[in-house]
Design an enzyme around this catalytic site. Structure first.
Site, PDB file in Angstrom:
ATOM      1  CG  ASP A   1      23.921  42.637 -29.780  1.00 20.45           C
ATOM      2  OD1 ASP A   1      23.373  43.730 -29.561  1.00 20.45           O
ATOM      3  OD2 ASP A   1      25.152  42.501 -29.912  1.00 20.45           O
TER       4      ASP A   1
ATOM      5  CG  HIS B   1      30.392  37.992 -30.315  1.00 23.16           C
ATOM      6  ND1 HIS B   1      30.960  39.220 -30.076  1.00 23.16           N
ATOM      7  CD2 HIS B   1      29.261  38.249 -31.002  1.00 23.16           C
ATOM      8  CE1 HIS B   1      30.197  40.174 -30.576  1.00 23.16           C
ATOM      9  NE2 HIS B   1      29.150  39.616 -31.167  1.00 23.16           N
TER      10      HIS B   1
ATOM     11  CD  GLN C   1      26.157  39.211 -28.640  1.00 20.75           C
ATOM     12  OE1 GLN C   1      26.084  39.873 -27.609  1.00 20.75           O
ATOM     13  NE2 GLN C   1      26.081  39.773 -29.831  1.00 20.75           N
TER      14      GLN C   1
ATOM     15  CG  ASP D   1      30.100  43.316 -35.102  1.00 17.79           C
ATOM     16  OD1 ASP D   1      29.578  44.430 -35.058  1.00 17.79           O
ATOM     17  OD2 ASP D   1      30.022  42.479 -34.174  1.00 17.79           O
TER      18      ASP D   1
ATOM     19  CD  GLU E   1      31.350  48.095 -34.709  1.00 13.69           C
ATOM     20  OE1 GLU E   1      30.748  48.855 -33.940  1.00 13.69           O
ATOM     21  OE2 GLU E   1      31.702  46.941 -34.359  1.00 13.69           O
TER      22      GLU E   1
ATOM     23  CG  HIS F   1      23.205  49.432 -35.732  1.00 18.04           C
ATOM     24  ND1 HIS F   1      24.384  49.752 -36.376  1.00 18.04           N
ATOM     25  CD2 HIS F   1      23.499  48.398 -34.910  1.00 18.04           C
ATOM     26  CE1 HIS F   1      25.326  48.945 -35.958  1.00 18.04           C
ATOM     27  NE2 HIS F   1      24.822  48.107 -35.068  1.00 18.04           N
ATOM     28  CG  ASP F   2      25.845  49.949 -32.413  1.00 15.00           C
ATOM     29  OD1 ASP F   2      24.950  49.207 -31.956  1.00 15.00           O
ATOM     30  OD2 ASP F   2      26.874  49.525 -32.968  1.00 15.00           O
TER      31      ASP F   2
ATOM     32  NE  ARG G   1      22.304  48.456 -28.732  1.00 15.62           N
ATOM     33  CZ  ARG G   1      23.102  47.411 -28.969  1.00 15.62           C
ATOM     34  NH1 ARG G   1      24.266  47.605 -29.549  1.00 15.62           N
ATOM     35  NH2 ARG G   1      22.753  46.189 -28.617  1.00 15.62           N
TER      36      ARG G   1
HETATM   37  C1  GLC Z   1      28.931  46.004 -32.908  1.00 10.08           C
HETATM   38  C2  GLC Z   1      27.513  46.256 -33.366  1.00 10.08           C
HETATM   39  C3  GLC Z   1      26.613  46.306 -32.182  1.00 10.08           C
HETATM   40  C4  GLC Z   1      26.715  44.995 -31.439  1.00 10.08           C
HETATM   41  C5  GLC Z   1      28.166  44.649 -31.108  1.00 10.08           C
HETATM   42  C6  GLC Z   1      28.326  43.226 -30.694  1.00 10.08           C
HETATM   43  O1  GLC Z   1      29.425  47.039 -32.140  1.00 10.08           O
HETATM   44  O2  GLC Z   1      27.451  47.447 -34.112  1.00 10.08           O
HETATM   45  O3  GLC Z   1      25.286  46.568 -32.548  1.00 10.08           O
HETATM   46  O4  GLC Z   1      25.977  45.049 -30.257  1.00 10.08           O
HETATM   47  O5  GLC Z   1      29.007  44.806 -32.223  1.00 10.08           O
HETATM   48  O6  GLC Z   1      28.281  42.381 -31.799  1.00 10.08           O
END
Ligand code: GLC
Length: 732
Positions: A230, A273, A341, A373, A415, A484-485, A606
Site C-alpha cells: 500500500d 494498522h 493491514q 495517517d 490525515e 499521492h492518493d 494511484r
Molecule cells: C492513508 C494514505 C493512503 C493509504 C491509507 C491506508 O489514507 O494516504 O495512501 O492507503 O492511509 O494506510
C-alpha cells in the site's frame, strides 16, 4: 519485539488481557476497575543531578490525591469515565497549601543546575490535564497503571533527546506559530522516487531551496512488509528504515542536514494498522494474549457482521469488506484497508503507550512533523461507520500532550480525509479547541478546486467553505492541489442543495469529467475503486493530466492547461495554510502509466500520480518556453509573493465573499496590516466584477501582489482574465 532494551520489565503491562474487544464490551471490567485510585503526577524536588538515569519517581498515592472517578453509560452500553459534564466527579488537584508536593519547585537554589526533572515537571504541570484528562475519558480507571508507565517513558525519552533538538524545542516554545507563517512551504515526495535514497535526498536540497521549501514530507519510508504494501502504509517495523533507502542513521543525518537549512522533516505515522508481518501481529498469531489484544480479532462472524451493517468499504475493489479470516490466529481480523493491514485496537491502553514510545523515538531522530495517517479510523463503535469517533480526538490530544512534554518542537498533521462537517474537529472543537492536531489537510477545499474547475461555477465552493467553522487560531490547514492518493468527491448534500445542485449528481459528473468520459472533458484521469453500491467513483491522475496538459494538442490548449494549474496553486498558496507541493507538480509532470508493469503496483492506479522524478525535465525549469519552465517560474513567483505577505499568516481566516459572478471566487483576509482579497476566475473566458464591491474591501488603488501592478478600482467594472488569479492588497 519493539520494546527498547532498557525498558524496565515491570513496565510490561498485562492488565488488558481481555481478548481484543472494543471498549463497549469492556464495561464490566472497567466498572470493577472504577474502585481503584487515580494517581496524580507529583512535581519532584529540584535535583542537582544532571544525570538522565535518575530512578523514575513514582507518583504520590496519597489518599488526598487519589479520588475514584465515576463512570457513565453511553447509548450503546459502553462505560466511560466521567466527562466534562461530571467535572465534579473528577479527582480534584489538591491546592498548593494542602499538598505542597504537587506545586512547582519555584524555590530552587540558584546554585543548583536546571535538570531534566525540572523540565519534565514544568511541562507536566502544563499538559497534565490534556494528557490525563483525555486518557481518563477513554480508558477510565486504567489510567491508574498507565500513568506511571507513561511518566517513565517520557522521562527516558527526554533524557535521550539530543542537544540540537532540545535547542529547537526552546526555539519553538518562543515561536509557537512556526507552522503558520507565510514563509512555510511544504514539499511532498517519496524518497526513492525523488532521489533514490535518503542520501540522495540530501543532495537535492538546492532544488528544494530554489522553491522556498521549509518543510519536507518524505512519504512512508519506515520498513514496510515485502511485496505489496500500500505504498509503504503497511509498516513492518517503525524503528527501521526501508533497506533500499538507507538506515536509521541516514535518516537522522538527513533530518539534521535539513534542520541546518531550516527545513522541517515530516514522516508518516501509520496509526490505524500495522502490516501483518509486524512483530505484534506475528506474536498475536503465535497466540500471545498480550498481542492478540493489540488487534481486533473475532472467533466467528457474529460481531464482524454486526459491524459490517454500518461500515463503509475503503477499497471495495481490491479489498472488499472490513474483516479477513486468518487461519493462524483462528480469527476474523479487522482489516479496514488491505487484508495485510491489521487494524490496531486503540481501546487497549498498551497500544497508546506503544505509540507514545514510537513518536518520541522518531522525534528524537529528528522528525518534526508527524502525519497521523488514517487517523479518522482508529476508534471503532458498533452501529456507526467507525470514523470520527470522539475518542479519536481524546487520543490525539493525549498523544500531542505527551509529545509536547518531551519534544515541544514536534507538530501533528491530521490525515483525515473526511466530509466537510467533520473536518474542523481534527484541529479541535469545543473543549479540544487548538489541542489536537496542529494542521489538517483541507480536503474539502481541494475537492472544490477540482469541482469548480470542471463546472466553471463557484457556488458550491462558496457554500462548502461557508459551512466549515473557523479553525482554532493556533492551527493551520495543509493546502494541496494533488497528493499521492485518489480524489474522493467529499461533497456535502446540504451544501450542494444550497448551491442549487444535487450532491449525487455533482459527484457522478465529476467522476465522469475527470475520467475523461464526459464529452469535451480536458482531463485524463482514471476511476479508482468504483463502488456500485454507493455510486462512488474516486479519481486517480496527476494534476497536470487532470488539468488538461496530457490531452492538449495545440499551443493554446497547453496555455489553458497551465493556466488551470496555476489557478489551483494560487488558491492554495493564497488561502493561509501550509501549501504542500506534491513532487512533480512544480514541473507539471503527467500521468505515469508504467506502474502497470510493476506487479506490486499494477492493481492500484494511484501509481499514476506517483512518478519517478523526471530530472531531465527538471533541467527545463529555467527555460520558460517549456511547460515545465512556465510552471516552475509561476510557482516561484507565487511563493515569493506569499512569503512577503503577513496577510497570509494562518491565524487569520479566509472568508468567502459571496460573488455576484458565479464563475469567480472571492476570498477576503482581514489582517491588522490591512485587507487582502483573492480573486479567482474558474473559466476560460474573461469575467467581470463590479469594481465598487472590491473597492469596499481593498480601497481604490490596491496592489496585486502576484502581478506587481496597482489596480484602479474607480471604474464601474473590472475584468478577470481567463483562469486569472489575483491577490489584491489594500495600500496603507
Ligand atoms: C492513508 C494514505 C493512503 C493509504 C491509507 C491506508 O489514507 O494516504 O495512501 O492507503 O492511509 O494506510
Amino acid at each position: 519485539m519493539t520494546l527498547p532494551p532498557d525498558r524496565n520489565p515491570a513496565d510490561e503491562i498485562t492488565e488488558p488481557t481481555s481478548e481484543s474487544l472494543p471498549s463497549e464490551v469492556k464495561a464490566t471490567k472497567q466498572k470493577a476497575a472504577a474502585k481503584a485510585k487515580v494517581p496524580r503526577v507529583t512535581a519532584v524536588k529540584p535535583s542537582t543531578s544532571t544525570s538522565n538515569k535518575d530512578t523514575p519517581k513514582r507518583p504520590s498515592r496519597s489518599k488526598k490525591a487519589a479520588t475514584p472517578v465515576k463512570e457513565r453509560s453511553t447509548k450503546n452500553g459502553s462505560v466511560k469515565a466521567a466527562s466534562a459534564a461530571q467535572e465534579s466527579a473528577k479527582p480534584k488537584r489538591p491546592s498548593r497549601k494542602a499538598a505542597p508536593e504537587t506545586t512547582l519547585p519555584v524555590q530552587a537554589s540558584p546554585a543548583s543546575a536546571f535538570t531534566d526533572d525540572d523540565t519534565l515537571n514544568i511541562r507536566l504541570e502544563r499538559y497534565r490535564d490534556d494528557l490525563e484528562g483525555s486518557l481518563t475519558r477513554v480508558y477510565g480507571q486504567q489510567v491508574e497503571w498507565l500513568w506511571p508507565r507513561l511518566e517513565r517513558l517520557m522521562r527516558r525519552h527526554l533524557a535521550e533527546r539530543p542537544y540540537d533538538l532540545r535547542r529547537l524545542d526552546e526555539a519553538r516554545l518562543l515561536r509557537p506559530d512556526w507552522l503558520q507563517t507565510p514563509e512555510m512551504i511544504g514539499y511532498v515526495a517519496y524518497a526513492d522516487r525523488f532521489a533514490g535514497t535518503l542520501e540522495g535526498v540530501g543532495k537535492r536540497l538546492d532544488y528544494l531551496s530554489a522553491l522556498g521549501v521549509k518543510y519536507l514530507h518524505l512519504m512512508p519510508l519506515l520498513k514496510p512488509r515485502p511485496g505489496e504494501n500500500d505504498g509503504g502504509y503497511a509498516v513492518q517495523d517503525y524503528r527501521a528504515v526501508r533497506e533500499d533507502l538507507g538506515t536509521m542513521d541516514n535518516l537522522e543525518a538527513l533530518a539534521r542536514e535539513l534542520r541546518g537549512q531550516g527545513i522541517s522533516l515530516e514522516l508518516d505515522l501509520v496509526m490505524n494498522h500495522v502490516a501483518e508481518e509486524h512483530d505484534w501481529a506475528v506474536r498475536a498469531r503465535a497466540g500471545e494474549g498480550k498481542y492478540r489484544s493489540y488487534f481486533l480479532l473475532f472467533p466467528d462472524r457474529d460481531r464482524p457482521d454486526a459491524y459490517e451493517r454500518t461500515l463503509p468499504e475503503v477499497f471495495p475493489e481490491f479489498a472488499p469488506g472490513n474483516f479477513t479470516w486468518n487461519e493462524a490466529a483462528a480469527s476474523w481480523v479487522w482489516t479496514t484497508f488491505n487484508s495485510y493491514q491489521w487494524d490496531l485496537n486503540w481501546a487497549n491502553p498498551n497500544v497508546f503507550v506503544e505509540f507514545v514510545d514510537l513518536i518520541l523515538f522518531l522525534a528524537n531522530k529528528g522528525v518534526e512533523i508527524f502525519r497521523l495517517d488514517a487517523i479518522a479510523f482508529i476508534w471503532k463503535r458498533l452501529g456507526t461507520d467507525s470514523q470520527n469517533q470522539p475518542e479519536v480526538h481524546d487520543l490525539t490530544r493525549a498523544l500531542r500532550a505527551a509529545a509536547r512534554i518531551v519534544a515541544p518542537a514536534v507538530a501533528f498533521k491530521a490525515e483525515a480525509i473526511v466530509s466537510p462537517e467533520n473536518l474542523t474537529a481534527y484541529l479541535g472543537k469545543r473543549d479540544h479547541h487548538g489541542k489536537v492536531s496542529d494542521m489538517a489537510y483541507h480536503n474539502a477545499l481541494m475537492v472544490q478546486l477540482w469541482s469548480s474547475l470542471a463546472s466553471g461555477n463557484t457556488k458550491l465552493f462558496e457554500q462548502t467553505l461557508a459551512s466549515i467553522p473557523a479553525k482554532p487560531s493556533n492551527t493551520t490547514w495543509g493546502m494541496y492541489v494533488r497528493c499521492h492518493d485518489d480524489i474522493g468527491w467529499a461533497i456535502s448534500d446540504q451544501a450542494a442543495q444550497r448551491a442549487g445542485t444535487v450532491g449525487a449528481d455533482q459527484r457522478a459528473y465529476l467522476s465522469d469529467f475527470y475520467s475523461g468520459q464526459w464529452p469535451e472533458s480536458f482531463a485524463r484521469g482514471e476511476v479508482f475503486q468504483a463502488n456500485p453500491q454507493t455510486g462512488d467513483k474516486r479519481i486517480s491522475g496527476s494534476a497536470a493530466s487532470l488539468a488538461g496538459l496530457e490531452a492538449a494538442r495545440t499551443e493554446a490548449e497547453v496555455r489553458l492547461a497551465l493556466a488551470r494549474l496555476k489557478l489551483l496553486h494560487t488558491v492554495t498558496l493564497g488561502y493561509g495554510g501550509v501549501p504542500l507541493l506534491y513532487m512533480g507538480d512544480e514541473l507539471a509532470l503527467l500521468n505515469d502509466y508504467s506502474y502497470s508493469a510493476v506487479p506490486a503496483h499494477a492493481a492500484d492506479n494511484r501509481w499514476l500520480q506517483r512518478p519517478l522524478m523526471d530530472w531531465a525535465r527538471a533541467e527545463q525549469r529555467h527555460d520558460i518556453s517549456t511547460p515545465a519552465g512556465q510552471m516552475f517560474a509561476a510557482l516561484q513567483n507565487m511563493i515569493r509573493a506569499r512569503q512577503t505577505l503577513p496577510h497570509l499568516h494562518a491565524s487569520i481566516e479566509s472568508e468567502v465573499l459571496p460573488s455576484p459572478n458565479e464563475h469567480t471566487l472571492l476570498l477576503r483576509r482581514s489582517h491588522p496590516h490591512g485587507q487582502m482579497l483573492g480573486l479567482y476566475n474558474f473559466t476560460p473566458e474573461f469575467q467581470a466584477l463590479p469594481a465598487e464591491l472590491l473597492r469596499g474591501v481593498v480601497g481604490a488603488y490596491p496592489r496585486d501582489a502576484l502581478g506587481g501592478y496597482f489596480w484602479n478600482l474607480t471604474n464601474a467594472e473590472v475584468a478577470l482574465e481567463p483562469y486569472g488569479a489575483y491577490w489584491l492588497i489594500e495600500q496603507g
